[in-house]
Enzyme design. Sequence first.
Site, PDB file in Angstrom:
ATOM      1  N   ASP A  96      -7.251   3.028  -3.157  1.00 17.87           N
ATOM      2  CA  ASP A  96      -7.992   3.048  -1.889  1.00 17.87           C
ATOM      3  C   ASP A  96      -8.262   4.495  -1.494  1.00 17.87           C
ATOM      4  OD1 ASP A  96      -9.061   2.661   0.606  1.00 17.87           O
ATOM      5  OD2 ASP A  96      -7.240   1.834   1.518  1.00 17.87           O
TER       6      ASP A  96
ATOM      7  N   ASP B 214     -14.144  -1.917   2.485  1.00 17.72           N
ATOM      8  CA  ASP B 214     -13.250  -2.169   3.609  1.00 17.72           C
ATOM      9  C   ASP B 214     -13.954  -1.683   4.885  1.00 17.72           C
ATOM     10  OD1 ASP B 214     -11.243  -2.153   5.537  1.00 17.72           O
ATOM     11  OD2 ASP B 214     -10.008  -0.630   4.596  1.00 17.72           O
TER      12      ASP B 214
ATOM     13  N   LYS C  59      -3.029   5.016  -2.502  1.00 14.36           N
ATOM     14  CA  LYS C  59      -4.008   5.792  -1.744  1.00 14.36           C
ATOM     15  C   LYS C  59      -4.419   6.975  -2.616  1.00 14.36           C
ATOM     16  CE  LYS C  59      -4.095   3.701   2.275  1.00 14.36           C
ATOM     17  NZ  LYS C  59      -5.339   3.161   2.847  1.00 14.36           N
TER      18      LYS C  59
ATOM     19  N   LYS D 236      -1.051  -0.873  -4.433  1.00 16.66           N
ATOM     20  CA  LYS D 236      -2.292  -0.142  -4.074  1.00 16.66           C
ATOM     21  C   LYS D 236      -1.918   1.302  -3.814  1.00 16.66           C
ATOM     22  CE  LYS D 236      -4.859   0.011   0.298  1.00 16.66           C
ATOM     23  NZ  LYS D 236      -5.629  -0.791   1.265  1.00 16.66           N
TER      24      LYS D 236
ATOM     25  N   GLU E 221     -11.244   0.832  -3.731  1.00 14.93           N
ATOM     26  CA  GLU E 221     -11.585   0.453  -2.356  1.00 14.93           C
ATOM     27  C   GLU E 221     -12.224   1.623  -1.607  1.00 14.93           C
ATOM     28  OE1 GLU E 221      -8.139  -1.015  -0.314  1.00 14.93           O
ATOM     29  OE2 GLU E 221      -9.215  -1.350   1.562  1.00 14.93           O
TER      30      GLU E 221
ATOM     31  N   LYS F  79     -10.342  -7.568   7.134  1.00 13.80           N
ATOM     32  CA  LYS F  79      -9.393  -7.233   8.196  1.00 13.80           C
ATOM     33  C   LYS F  79      -9.955  -7.815   9.487  1.00 13.80           C
ATOM     34  CE  LYS F  79      -7.652  -2.784   6.481  1.00 13.80           C
ATOM     35  NZ  LYS F  79      -7.953  -1.330   6.503  1.00 13.80           N
TER      36      LYS F  79
ATOM     37  N   SER G 276       0.846  -1.184   0.000  1.00 14.69           N
ATOM     38  CA  SER G 276       0.000   0.000   0.000  1.00 14.69           C
ATOM     39  C   SER G 276       0.886   1.241   0.000  1.00 14.69           C
ATOM     40  CB  SER G 276      -0.888  -0.030   1.247  1.00 14.69           C
ATOM     41  OG  SER G 276      -1.633   1.146   1.353  1.00 14.69           O
TER      42      SER G 276
ATOM     43  N   GLY H 298      -4.393  -4.655   5.661  1.00 17.76           N
ATOM     44  CA  GLY H 298      -3.339  -4.449   6.657  1.00 17.76           C
ATOM     45  C   GLY H 298      -3.601  -3.171   7.420  1.00 17.76           C
TER      46      GLY H 298
HETATM   47  O1  NPG Z   1       0.175  -2.724   4.697  1.00 20.62           O
HETATM   48  O2  NPG Z   1      -0.326  -2.698   6.799  1.00 20.62           O
HETATM   49  C1  NPG Z   1      -0.376  -2.207   5.672  1.00 20.62           C
HETATM   50  C2  NPG Z   1      -1.156  -0.923   5.478  1.00 20.62           C
HETATM   51  C3  NPG Z   1      -2.176  -1.033   4.411  1.00 20.62           C
HETATM   52  O3  NPG Z   1      -3.055   0.976   3.533  1.00 20.62           O
HETATM   53  C4  NPG Z   1      -3.081   0.154   4.402  1.00 20.62           C
HETATM   54  N1  NPG Z   1      -3.910   0.245   5.426  1.00 20.62           N
HETATM   55  O4  NPG Z   1      -6.932   1.972   4.940  1.00 20.62           O
HETATM   56  O5  NPG Z   1      -6.369  -0.060   4.626  1.00 20.62           O
HETATM   57  C5  NPG Z   1      -6.120   1.059   5.042  1.00 20.62           C
HETATM   58  C6  NPG Z   1      -4.763   1.357   5.656  1.00 20.62           C
HETATM   59  C7  NPG Z   1      -4.759   1.612   7.132  1.00 20.62           C
HETATM   60  C8  NPG Z   1      -3.557   1.722   7.779  1.00 20.62           C
HETATM   61  C9  NPG Z   1      -5.899   1.687   7.849  1.00 20.62           C
HETATM   62  C10 NPG Z   1      -3.509   1.910   9.139  1.00 20.62           C
HETATM   63  C11 NPG Z   1      -5.853   1.892   9.210  1.00 20.62           C
HETATM   64  C12 NPG Z   1      -4.643   1.979   9.853  1.00 20.62           C
END
Ligand code: NPG
Length: 368
Positions: free
Chosen positions: A189, A239, A164, A162, A214, A263, A136, A291
Amino acid sequence: MKIAELELRTINLPLVRPFRTSFGTQTAREVLMLKVTTGDGVVGWSECVALSEPVYSPEYVAGCLDEMKRFFIPALLSAPVLTVESVAPLLAGFLGSPMAKATLETALLDAQLRAENRSLADFLGANKSKIPCGVSVGIAPSIPQLIEEVAGYIKDGYKRIKLKIEPGWDIEPVAEVRRNWPEIPLQVDANQAYSRSDGPQLAKLDQFELLLIEQPLDEHDILGHAQLARQVRTPICLDESIVSLRAAEDALALKATTIINIKPGRVGGYLEAVRIHDLCLNEGIPVWCGGMIETGIGRAANVALAALPGFTLPGDTSASSRFFLRDITEPFVMHDGFLDVPNTVGIGRTPDMEFLNSITSYKESIGP
Ligand code: NPG
């Protein structure tokens, strides 16, 4: 299972680079960790995926800590019979807070599996020994910096990128990444950053052959996602909206999503995560493991989950080095874009206690 002791602690881990999303910029990860010791002296670990602030979901570290101490732990300690399966029913009278509840269930699950000499992957029904990894990528200060960061991940071997996005950072960065890597599996996302009237803007992403968009809209806007799904060709993936098996059933029935990001923390734990996986497998809906910038403790359990048969898309299951210079466990290291699924007892990882203690900001033990 009898609980002899529960130890709560918060730790702070700096990130290798700032991670910017539409809900803010993370430069370090504060994590609430839980260690459970059973009456037989078996130890289980878990981490809470809530952030320091309620910006991704309503939960946050200090709130989770308070609820666990004030309500959840007393309820579990006073239960006549405690099993992993009874955690969710015992806590069901307290509304919400899936991340705090998942933390308790997962530490008990780790301890129970260690007592049974069984791995989490085996318990969950994994059928793979390694899983392909996605990464990400945060909102960058500029397009050239984004391209440089993505180039690094592609060199590392990541199988899927991915990006953002948010209003003002969408078509252009996606176009540039696609232009540089015409074949790489790519998805975006938005973390709820768009509104119902943004359909035409999001439809411009269709030309880039993305795997999915997403969570473009508010987590409560299931109808809006269903309407949007008719305006864009790219599949919508939910999500934040998917907080339970029931939420998944509703979103699928209303055609608000055709792919689901699972998740475990967001849905109350690994048992509910498997139920959502099973539902999606049955309905032919692809799932992937999200994640939350987990340490090796949370990552280990996610990697086991991502090895289930319905996880047909690479997850945000990146290597430890994606976020941390030093992980609190033996690190997850990627080989040719894959991570090995832990196959030893429990979640398959334990913290390096010396390092953990050195980054601990708060610690408290609770007994029966
Ligand atoms: O690889 O752990 C990872 C992060 C992936 O982008 C990611 N997570 O919105 O999914 C999400 C975002 C996130 C990170 C959400 C931290 C909440 C806390």
